[in-house]
Design a protein around this motif. Structure first.
Motif, mmCIF file in Angstrom:
data_model
loop_
_atom_site.group_PDB
_atom_site.id
_atom_site.type_symbol
_atom_site.label_atom_id
_atom_site.label_comp_id
_atom_site.label_asym_id
_atom_site.label_seq_id
_atom_site.Cartn_x
_atom_site.Cartn_y
_atom_site.Cartn_z
ATOM 1 N N ILE A 37 0.842 -1.199 0.000
ATOM 2 C CA ILE A 37 0.000 0.000 0.000
ATOM 3 C C ILE A 37 0.879 1.251 0.000
ATOM 4 C CG2 ILE A 37 -1.684 1.325 1.343
ATOM 5 C CD1 ILE A 37 -2.832 -1.374 2.253
ATOM 6 N N GLU A 38 1.945 1.231 0.777
ATOM 7 C CA GLU A 38 2.858 2.372 0.819
ATOM 8 C C GLU A 38 3.517 2.584 -0.540
ATOM 9 O OE1 GLU A 38 5.485 1.494 4.020
ATOM 10 O OE2 GLU A 38 3.912 1.703 5.530
ATOM 11 N N ASN A 39 3.846 1.504 -1.229
ATOM 12 C CA ASN A 39 4.422 1.624 -2.572
ATOM 13 C C ASN A 39 3.425 2.246 -3.546
ATOM 14 O OD1 ASN A 39 6.793 0.469 -1.683
ATOM 15 N ND2 ASN A 39 6.288 -1.572 -2.437
ATOM 16 N N GLU A 40 2.164 1.866 -3.446
ATOM 17 C CA GLU A 40 1.122 2.434 -4.312
ATOM 18 C C GLU A 40 0.943 3.929 -4.036
ATOM 19 O OE1 GLU A 40 -2.001 2.529 -7.162
ATOM 20 O OE2 GLU A 40 -0.388 1.116 -6.785
ATOM 21 N N ILE A 41 0.960 4.321 -2.777
ATOM 22 C CA ILE A 41 0.847 5.738 -2.414
ATOM 23 C C ILE A 41 2.039 6.514 -2.978
ATOM 24 C CG2 ILE A 41 0.910 7.364 -0.482
ATOM 25 C CD1 ILE A 41 -0.744 5.296 1.108
ATOM 26 N N ASP A 42 3.232 5.965 -2.856
ATOM 27 C CA ASP A 42 4.422 6.616 -3.403
ATOM 28 C C ASP A 42 4.320 6.770 -4.911
ATOM 29 O OD1 ASP A 42 5.552 6.838 -0.889
ATOM 30 O OD2 ASP A 42 6.782 5.032 -1.104
ATOM 31 N N ARG A 43 3.795 5.749 -5.597
ATOM 32 C CA ARG A 43 3.650 5.805 -7.051
ATOM 33 C C ARG A 43 2.677 6.918 -7.454
ATOM 34 N NH1 ARG A 43 0.370 4.899 -10.764
ATOM 35 N NH2 ARG A 43 -1.219 4.016 -9.424
ATOM 36 N N ARG A 45 1.978 9.636 -5.717
ATOM 37 C CA ARG A 45 2.620 10.920 -5.434
ATOM 38 C C ARG A 45 3.658 11.271 -6.490
ATOM 39 N NH1 ARG A 45 3.395 10.207 1.063
ATOM 40 N NH2 ARG A 45 1.251 10.706 1.609
ATOM 41 N N GLU A 46 4.452 10.289 -6.912
ATOM 42 C CA GLU A 46 5.470 10.537 -7.929
ATOM 43 C C GLU A 46 4.835 10.914 -9.267
ATOM 44 O OE1 GLU A 46 7.745 6.948 -7.927
ATOM 45 O OE2 GLU A 46 8.708 7.429 -6.015
ATOM 46 N N THR A 47 3.754 10.247 -9.617
ATOM 47 C CA THR A 47 3.057 10.554 -10.868
ATOM 48 C C THR A 47 2.507 11.976 -10.841
ATOM 49 O OG1 THR A 47 2.441 8.237 -11.113
ATOM 50 C CG2 THR A 47 1.183 9.830 -12.394
ATOM 51 N N ALA A 48 1.906 12.346 -9.730
ATOM 52 C CA ALA A 48 1.338 13.694 -9.604
ATOM 53 C C ALA A 48 2.437 14.750 -9.663
ATOM 54 C CB ALA A 48 0.561 13.812 -8.302
ATOM 55 N N GLN A 49 3.541 14.505 -8.990
ATOM 56 C CA GLN A 49 4.632 15.475 -8.984
ATOM 57 C C GLN A 49 5.261 15.593 -10.366
ATOM 58 O OE1 GLN A 49 5.361 17.442 -6.232
ATOM 59 N NE2 GLN A 49 6.385 18.560 -7.859
#
Length: 58
Positions: A37-43, A45-49
């Motif tokens: 789940i943490e990896n999905e959240i990071d993905r 965030r990275e896409t949005a940034q």
């Protein structure tokens, strides 16, 4: 459309991150792993940034 001027996330991404965070909290309280789940959240965030960085370069 971002929620604030400084926020790179759109409303859909914000809702998804909040939902995943709540799910991670439930799993963590049961002693389960939350790494996926943490990896999905990071993905998300990275896409949005990356999208906002590309927009600012134009």
């Amino acid at each position: 459309m971002p929620l604030t001027k400084r926020d790179p996330h759109n409303a859909r991404e914000t809702a998804r991150v909040l939902l995943l965070s709540a799910k991670a909290a439930r799993l963590q309280s049961r002693g389960k792993s939350t790494q996926a789940i943490e990896n999905e959240i990071d993905r998300i965030r990275e896409t949005a940034q990356a999208r906002e960085d590309a927009k600012n370069l134009r």
